[in-house]
Design a protein around this motif. Structure first.
Motif, PDB file in Angstrom:
ATOM      1  N   ASN A 604      17.418   6.165 -12.545  1.00 45.45           N
ATOM      2  CA  ASN A 604      17.163   6.917 -11.308  1.00 45.45           C
ATOM      3  C   ASN A 604      16.148   6.190 -10.437  1.00 45.45           C
ATOM      4  OD1 ASN A 604      18.937   8.954 -12.083  1.00 45.45           O
ATOM      5  ND2 ASN A 604      17.345  10.065 -13.212  1.00 45.45           N
ATOM      6  N   ILE A 605      15.133   5.616 -11.093  1.00 43.93           N
ATOM      7  CA  ILE A 605      14.129   4.867 -10.310  1.00 43.93           C
ATOM      8  C   ILE A 605      14.790   3.697  -9.600  1.00 43.93           C
ATOM      9  CG2 ILE A 605      12.096   3.391 -10.511  1.00 43.93           C
ATOM     10  CD1 ILE A 605      11.123   5.260 -12.737  1.00 43.93           C
ATOM     11  N   HIS A 606      15.632   2.931 -10.342  1.00 43.61           N
ATOM     12  CA  HIS A 606      16.313   1.786  -9.716  1.00 43.61           C
ATOM     13  C   HIS A 606      17.278   2.237  -8.622  1.00 43.61           C
ATOM     14  CE1 HIS A 606      14.569  -1.121 -12.378  1.00 43.61           C
ATOM     15  NE2 HIS A 606      15.111  -0.595 -13.474  1.00 43.61           N
ATOM     16  N   LEU A 607      17.930   3.415  -8.837  1.00 36.76           N
ATOM     17  CA  LEU A 607      18.838   3.931  -7.810  1.00 36.76           C
ATOM     18  C   LEU A 607      18.074   4.287  -6.540  1.00 36.76           C
ATOM     19  CD1 LEU A 607      21.719   4.777  -7.127  1.00 36.76           C
ATOM     20  CD2 LEU A 607      21.204   7.039  -8.060  1.00 36.76           C
ATOM     21  N   LEU A 608      16.913   4.932  -6.678  1.00 41.26           N
ATOM     22  CA  LEU A 608      16.091   5.251  -5.506  1.00 41.26           C
ATOM     23  C   LEU A 608      15.611   3.977  -4.810  1.00 41.26           C
ATOM     24  CD1 LEU A 608      13.980   8.223  -6.927  1.00 41.26           C
ATOM     25  CD2 LEU A 608      15.851   8.358  -5.285  1.00 41.26           C
ATOM     26  N   GLU A 609      15.206   2.981  -5.606  1.00 37.95           N
ATOM     27  CA  GLU A 609      14.791   1.710  -4.986  1.00 37.95           C
ATOM     28  C   GLU A 609      15.937   1.073  -4.234  1.00 37.95           C
ATOM     29  OE1 GLU A 609      13.325  -0.610  -8.167  1.00 37.95           O
ATOM     30  OE2 GLU A 609      11.372   0.416  -8.292  1.00 37.95           O
ATOM     31  N   TRP A 610      17.164   1.163  -4.817  1.00 40.42           N
ATOM     32  CA  TRP A 610      18.329   0.568  -4.148  1.00 40.42           C
ATOM     33  C   TRP A 610      18.636   1.299  -2.844  1.00 40.42           C
ATOM     34  CZ3 TRP A 610      23.229   2.407  -2.903  1.00 40.42           C
ATOM     35  CH2 TRP A 610      24.153   1.441  -2.512  1.00 40.42           C
ATOM     36  N   GLU A 611      18.562   2.646  -2.856  1.00 43.64           N
ATOM     37  CA  GLU A 611      18.816   3.419  -1.642  1.00 43.64           C
ATOM     38  C   GLU A 611      17.758   3.121  -0.581  1.00 43.64           C
ATOM     39  OE1 GLU A 611      18.989   7.469  -2.794  1.00 43.64           O
ATOM     40  OE2 GLU A 611      21.027   7.332  -3.655  1.00 43.64           O
ATOM     41  N   HIS A 612      16.518   2.995  -1.026  1.00 41.01           N
ATOM     42  CA  HIS A 612      15.455   2.658  -0.071  1.00 41.01           C
ATOM     43  C   HIS A 612      15.711   1.300   0.571  1.00 41.01           C
ATOM     44  CE1 HIS A 612      11.464   2.418   1.693  1.00 41.01           C
ATOM     45  NE2 HIS A 612      11.299   1.229   1.111  1.00 41.01           N
ATOM     46  N   LYS A 614      18.609  -0.133   0.831  1.00 42.53           N
ATOM     47  CA  LYS A 614      19.798   0.006   1.674  1.00 42.53           C
ATOM     48  C   LYS A 614      19.437   0.578   3.052  1.00 42.53           C
ATOM     49  CE  LYS A 614      24.043   2.713   1.988  1.00 42.53           C
ATOM     50  NZ  LYS A 614      24.812   3.820   1.384  1.00 42.53           N
ATOM     51  N   MET A 615      18.626   1.654   3.040  1.00 42.43           N
ATOM     52  CA  MET A 615      18.217   2.259   4.316  1.00 42.43           C
ATOM     53  C   MET A 615      17.388   1.297   5.143  1.00 42.43           C
ATOM     54  SD  MET A 615      17.294   6.091   2.908  1.00 42.43           S
ATOM     55  CE  MET A 615      16.855   6.726   4.514  1.00 42.43           C
ATOM     56  N   HIS A 616      16.568   0.499   4.470  1.00 41.88           N
ATOM     57  CA  HIS A 616      15.773  -0.497   5.189  1.00 41.88           C
ATOM     58  C   HIS A 616      16.678  -1.540   5.862  1.00 41.88           C
ATOM     59  CE1 HIS A 616      12.292  -2.943   6.148  1.00 41.88           C
ATOM     60  NE2 HIS A 616      12.881  -3.994   5.545  1.00 41.88           N
ATOM     61  N   MET A 617      17.703  -1.976   5.135  1.00 42.22           N
ATOM     62  CA  MET A 617      18.637  -2.956   5.698  1.00 42.22           C
ATOM     63  C   MET A 617      19.467  -2.344   6.817  1.00 42.22           C
ATOM     64  SD  MET A 617      19.852  -4.823   2.197  1.00 42.22           S
ATOM     65  CE  MET A 617      20.857  -6.040   3.009  1.00 42.22           C
ATOM     66  N   GLU A 618      19.856  -1.075   6.675  1.00 42.73           N
ATOM     67  CA  GLU A 618      20.586  -0.406   7.756  1.00 42.73           C
ATOM     68  C   GLU A 618      19.720  -0.297   9.002  1.00 42.73           C
ATOM     69  OE1 GLU A 618      21.807   3.279   6.144  1.00 42.73           O
ATOM     70  OE2 GLU A 618      23.596   2.468   5.141  1.00 42.73           O
ATOM     71  N   ALA A 619      18.441   0.004   8.807  1.00 42.28           N
ATOM     72  CA  ALA A 619      17.530   0.079   9.969  1.00 42.28           C
ATOM     73  C   ALA A 619      17.433  -1.281  10.661  1.00 42.28           C
ATOM     74  CB  ALA A 619      16.151   0.556   9.518  1.00 42.28           C
ATOM     75  N   GLU A 620      17.314  -2.343   9.865  1.00 43.61           N
ATOM     76  CA  GLU A 620      17.288  -3.683  10.477  1.00 43.61           C
ATOM     77  C   GLU A 620      18.585  -3.972  11.215  1.00 43.61           C
ATOM     78  OE1 GLU A 620      16.455  -6.441   7.415  1.00 43.61           O
ATOM     79  OE2 GLU A 620      14.311  -5.922   7.261  1.00 43.61           O
ATOM     80  N   ASP A 621      19.727  -3.541  10.641  1.00 42.67           N
ATOM     81  CA  ASP A 621      21.018  -3.770  11.297  1.00 42.67           C
ATOM     82  C   ASP A 621      21.097  -3.010  12.606  1.00 42.67           C
ATOM     83  OD1 ASP A 621      23.545  -4.720  11.633  1.00 42.67           O
ATOM     84  OD2 ASP A 621      24.508  -3.160  10.435  1.00 42.67           O
ATOM     85  N   LEU A 622      20.641  -1.765  12.624  1.00 45.64           N
ATOM     86  CA  LEU A 622      20.642  -0.993  13.868  1.00 45.64           C
ATOM     87  C   LEU A 622      19.727  -1.622  14.918  1.00 45.64           C
ATOM     88  CD1 LEU A 622      20.579   2.639  12.406  1.00 45.64           C
ATOM     89  CD2 LEU A 622      22.492   1.501  13.526  1.00 45.64           C
ATOM     90  N   ASN A 623      18.600  -2.123  14.475  1.00 47.21           N
ATOM     91  CA  ASN A 623      17.699  -2.795  15.425  1.00 47.21           C
ATOM     92  C   ASN A 623      18.351  -4.028  16.025  1.00 47.21           C
ATOM     93  OD1 ASN A 623      15.598  -0.947  15.078  1.00 47.21           O
ATOM     94  ND2 ASN A 623      14.767  -2.057  13.300  1.00 47.21           N
ATOM     95  N   SER A 624      19.025  -4.787  15.193  1.00 46.40           N
ATOM     96  CA  SER A 624      19.701  -5.993  15.710  1.00 46.40           C
ATOM     97  C   SER A 624      20.833  -5.617  16.662  1.00 46.40           C
ATOM     98  CB  SER A 624      20.237  -6.824  14.553  1.00 46.40           C
ATOM     99  OG  SER A 624      21.206  -6.086  13.819  1.00 46.40           O
ATOM    100  N   LYS A 625      21.569  -4.526  16.344  1.00 46.18           N
ATOM    101  CA  LYS A 625      22.627  -4.080  17.252  1.00 46.18           C
ATOM    102  C   LYS A 625      22.038  -3.593  18.578  1.00 46.18           C
ATOM    103  CE  LYS A 625      26.081  -2.780  13.822  1.00 46.18           C
ATOM    104  NZ  LYS A 625      26.859  -1.662  13.219  1.00 46.18           N
ATOM    105  N   THR A 626      20.903  -2.914  18.460  1.00 41.60           N
ATOM    106  CA  THR A 626      20.247  -2.447  19.699  1.00 41.60           C
ATOM    107  C   THR A 626      19.838  -3.624  20.576  1.00 41.60           C
ATOM    108  OG1 THR A 626      19.429  -0.520  18.521  1.00 41.60           O
ATOM    109  CG2 THR A 626      18.351  -1.054  20.596  1.00 41.60           C
ATOM    110  N   ARG A 627      19.293  -4.663  19.945  1.00 35.87           N
ATOM    111  CA  ARG A 627      18.921  -5.859  20.711  1.00 35.87           C
ATOM    112  C   ARG A 627      20.158  -6.510  21.320  1.00 35.87           C
ATOM    113  NH1 ARG A 627      15.388  -6.623  16.305  1.00 35.87           N
ATOM    114  NH2 ARG A 627      16.892  -8.062  15.365  1.00 35.87           N
ATOM    115  N   ASP A 628      21.264  -6.543  20.579  1.00 35.40           N
ATOM    116  CA  ASP A 628      22.497  -7.128  21.116  1.00 35.40           C
ATOM    117  C   ASP A 628      23.009  -6.332  22.311  1.00 35.40           C
ATOM    118  OD1 ASP A 628      22.373  -9.054  19.156  1.00 35.40           O
ATOM    119  OD2 ASP A 628      23.766  -8.026  17.785  1.00 35.40           O
ATOM    120  N   VAL A 629      22.935  -4.998  22.203  1.00 35.60           N
ATOM    121  CA  VAL A 629      23.384  -4.150  23.324  1.00 35.60           C
ATOM    122  C   VAL A 629      22.498  -4.366  24.544  1.00 35.60           C
ATOM    123  CG1 VAL A 629      23.611  -1.753  24.089  1.00 35.60           C
ATOM    124  CG2 VAL A 629      24.488  -2.438  21.864  1.00 35.60           C
TER     125      VAL A 629
END
Length: 775
Positions: A604-612, A614-629
């Protein structure tokens, strides 16, 4: 060497009740031997009978006690008899010898009982060996019978092979030398590699014997009516067998050998047919007989093989049985070794006990003697002390008497006399010197020692001389003084002697006391050793060594290099081990469940770390898309795409327009391709026409050159070629065929096919060499 042979024979053959021999497989190297048994002496038989009788009496007494009438309270309780299991019995002897007579391993305390047990075990071992030897004898007899049957069948097989005219060799099985131990004591003639030495008389006797034998055979052969009659009438055989008749060939009639078949008469033809029928019938009978022999041969060979295989199976079973018996006998022999060692250890302890008792008695007697001597010495010392007190009192009295005797003198003179009275010579301690007489003495180490009392008296005699006399004293007083001092010196010497005696007796008493103390210590030490030995002996008698049979896996003691030591081993009940194993399993299951819970927790600890992450990478992806837009350039097409309400319809229209454009371009491409093909076909036809014209012109040119060449040859007698390409008429004719119709065969009318103006027409164009040409 002869004595050694007789000794070996006596010990290993004559002295054996059952001689050892072996059995071997018919097909294989497996060897099974019996148990060799040595003959028992009369003393050994008597000892075994005595032990068996004693055991029977003891068993009878035990049975009487066990089956005695019980009280009324215990009438309903009948305990079932429990047989001693193999594990407690120490061997599997009960399995093969149910009536094995042995004491229980838990009742072997005395040496006599252990010796009786050894004899009983030897009796059991002998019975086991005899039982196996009976089985061995049965198998041995079965092999003997099987060899006889195989030999009988083999004789028949040899006869069949002889009838079948086969050259195969058949071996007859026989006993090997190891299976017949008596053969080792018999020397065959074939084993002797040297010729026997014969005396001249023996050689002459052999020559005469051979001469008489040869003369006898010659006389028998000269006039033997029976053999001649047998050869004449029965062809040398007393019995006629049908198979022998089948081996004989039919004799052809004479006319078949002398005449040709065309010259035979009708009767001869009939006889020939009858002969052919008989010959055919004979061949059929031979074939039937051959097949019967082959079937019988196969049957006999199968019977031999099955018989030998059956014996091999018996021997294999006997080998497995031998292993079981050998294991049991080894277990019993191990019990004998353990009992013998126990007997030896107990005898050794008893010998040590007796060895300690002997010096203990001596020490006690020595203790009594030293005590008596000490008491005697103490009495002597007391007596000497009493005497010494008396001597001391006398000495003091003498000293007091001296003052009384010289009381008439003045004080000064008396004081001088008292000093001289107490004056004693100082003797130097002299080293012992060898005298001249020592060389004459038998003892080379003898040293003469002067008597100290004598030396002291001599020194006192010097003091008594007038040289030491004071001037104020008169001679009469000096002499009286000397007499008084001599009495005092003698009294002192007497006191000294008594003191010396007392001192010597005290030192002697001290030595005796030390000896007494040493003897006392020895007695105590011996008693300690004796008590320890008796404790060890009692422990040895009570702590019996028993032999247990345990299955593989039940012994968890590490095996040693040569033998496993069980000194520190513990015999634990099976239920204890099972309880411990159940506890271990329970604890192991608890540990596994705890580890699973821990694993799920970390999962469960590793799963929470993985989700965290993942969310961090999604946030970076959204930021990069925002910059592209934010940095995207808005073009006209993008504006249309953005402001158009129905982009799907617009895209559909564009797709239809593109499809129409593509279809139009395809149609235009097909039309252009057709035009280009027409142009290409037209050009190809023009090329062919031009090639045909060129070929015709070449043919005319060559023909003209050849005509001019012939004319020149007729006029001048030689042909001059104007053109190096000039050829003969046949070659030109062949060339015209090849060029006509561009390599095609000419038409039947002798013309070529030609196409003009894009249309195909068939025209008669003459080939090269013809009289008619068309241009």
């Amino acid at each position: 060497m002869l004595f050694l042979k007789e000794l070996i024979k006596k010990e290993c053959w004559d002295g054996m009740e059952v001689v050892g021999h072996s059995l071997v497989l018919f097909s294989g190297d497996l060897e099974v031997s019996n148990f060799s048994i040595k003959k028992r002496t009369d003393r050994e038989r008597e000892e075994v009978e005595r032990v068996l009788t004693l055991y029977a009496h003891e068993k009878l007494e035990v049975d009487e006690v066990e089956y005695a009438p019980k009280p009324k309270d215990d009438e309903g309780e009948h305990e079932e008899e429990q047989e001693i299991s193999a594990s407690l019995y120490g061997s599997h002897a009960k399995k093969f010898y149910g009536n094995s007579i042995q004491h229980s391993q838990f009742n072997l305390h005395s040496n006599q009982r252990k010796r009786d047990q050894i004899e009983l075990i030897k009796h059991t071992i002998g019975h086991l060996k005899n039982t196996f030897n009976k089985e061995f004898t049965e198998v041995y007899l079965s092999k003997k019978q099987e060899i006889a049957r195989v030999a009988e069948r083999t004789d028949r097989i040899k006869q069949i092979l002889k009838d079948l005219k086969s050259e195969d060799n058949v071996d007859i099985p026989a006993f090997k030398q190891i299976e017949m131990p008596e053969s080792f004591l018999i020397v065959e003639d074939s084993e002797i590699k040297f010729d026997k030495y014969l005396t001249p008389e023996e050689q002459a006797a052999q020559v005469e014997k051979r001469r008489l034998e040869a003369e006898r055979k010659r006389l028998e052969e000269a006039d033997n009516a029976r053999e001649r009659a047998l050869d004449t009438m029965m062809h040398g055989k007393l019995e006629i067998r049908p198979e022998d008749e089948l081996q004989k060939d039919l004799e052809k009639p004479e006319f078949m050998l002398a005449k040709a078949e065309s010259q035979w008469s009708e009767d001869e033809h009939k006889i020939a047919k009858e002969f052919e029928k008989k010959e055919k019938h004979l061949m059929e009978e031979r074939e039937k007989y051959r097949k019967a022999l082959e079937a019988e041969l196969k049957k006999l060979q199968t019977a031999n093989s099955e018989g030998m295989n059956s014996f091999d199976e018996k021997l294999n079973k006997l080998f497995k049985l031998k292993i079981e018996y050998q294991k049991t006998i080894n277990q019993e022999e191990l019990k004998i070794v353990r009992l013998a060692r126990s007997v030896y250890q107990q005898e050794y302890l008893e010998d040590c006990d007796s060895d300690l008792l002997k010096p203990l008695d001596e020490f006690k007697q020595m203790k009594l003697r030293t005590q008596d001597e000490v008491a005697e010495i103490k009495r002597s010392i007391d007596k000497l002390r009493d005497e010494h007190e008396i001597v001391l009192q006398e000495d003091r009295a003498i000293e007091k008497q001296f003052k009384k005797d010289f009381v008439d003198l003045d004080a000064f003179t008396l004081d001088i006399l008292i000093k001289l009275y107490k004056r004693r010579p100082k003797l130097m301690k002299q080293k012992p010197q060898n005298s001249e007489s020592t060389s004459r003495s038998s003892n080379p180490f003898y040293v003469k020692v002067e008597d100290p009392d004598k030396l002291f008296l001599e020194a006192m005699a010097e003091l008594d001389s007038d040289i030491h006399k004071p001037e104020i004293l008169e001679v009469e007083i000096w002499e009286r003084f000397i007499d008084a001092r001599k009495i005092k010196v003698e009294s002192e010497l007497k006191v000294k002697h008594h003191s010396q005696k007392i001192q010597d007796l005290n030192s002697y008493l001290q030595r005796k006391l030390e000896e007494d103390e040493a003897v006392k210590n020895k007695i105590e030490k011996t008693f300690q050793h004796l008590n320890d030995l008796r404790d060890k002996k009692l422990k040895f008698l009570m702590n019996l060594e028993i032999q247990l049979l345990l299955k593989q896996g039940q012994v968890e003691v590490d095996p040693g290099v040569f033998s496993t030591k069980f000194d520190n081993a513990l015999l634990i009940h099976r239920s204890v081990i099972e309880d411990l194993n159940s506890q271990i399993v329970t604890l192991g299951e608890g540990k596994v469940s705890a580890m699973i819970d821990c694993k799920d927790y970390y999962k469960n600890i590793h799963l929470l770390e993985w989700e965290h992450e993942k969310m961090h990478m999604e946030a970076e992806d959204l930021n990069s898309k925002t910059r592209d837009v934010q940095t995207l350039r808005v073009t006209k097409e993008l504006q249309v795409f953005l402001f158009e309400e129905n982009n799907a319809q617009r895209m559909q229209k564009e797709i239809q327009t593109l499809e129409k454009t593509i279809k139009l371009n395809e149609n235009m491409h097909q039309r252009k391709s057709l035009d280009k093909k027409r142009i290409l076909d037209r050009l190809n036809r023009l090329i062919k026409e031009k090639e045909l014209e060129c070929a015709i012109l070449d043919a005319e040119t060559e023909r003209a050159c050849c005509v001019s060449g012939r004319e020149t040859a007729d006029s001048g007698g030689m042909c001059c070629r104007l053109d190096p390409g000039c050829r003969s008429e046949d070659e030109r004719h062949r060339g015209s065929k090849e060029t006509c119709g561009l390599g095609k065969e000419p038409e039947p009318g002798g013309g070529c096919s030609k196409s003009r103006g894009g249309e195909t027409q068939d025209e008669n164009i003459p080939c090269i060499g013809s009289a008619q040409l068309r241009f």
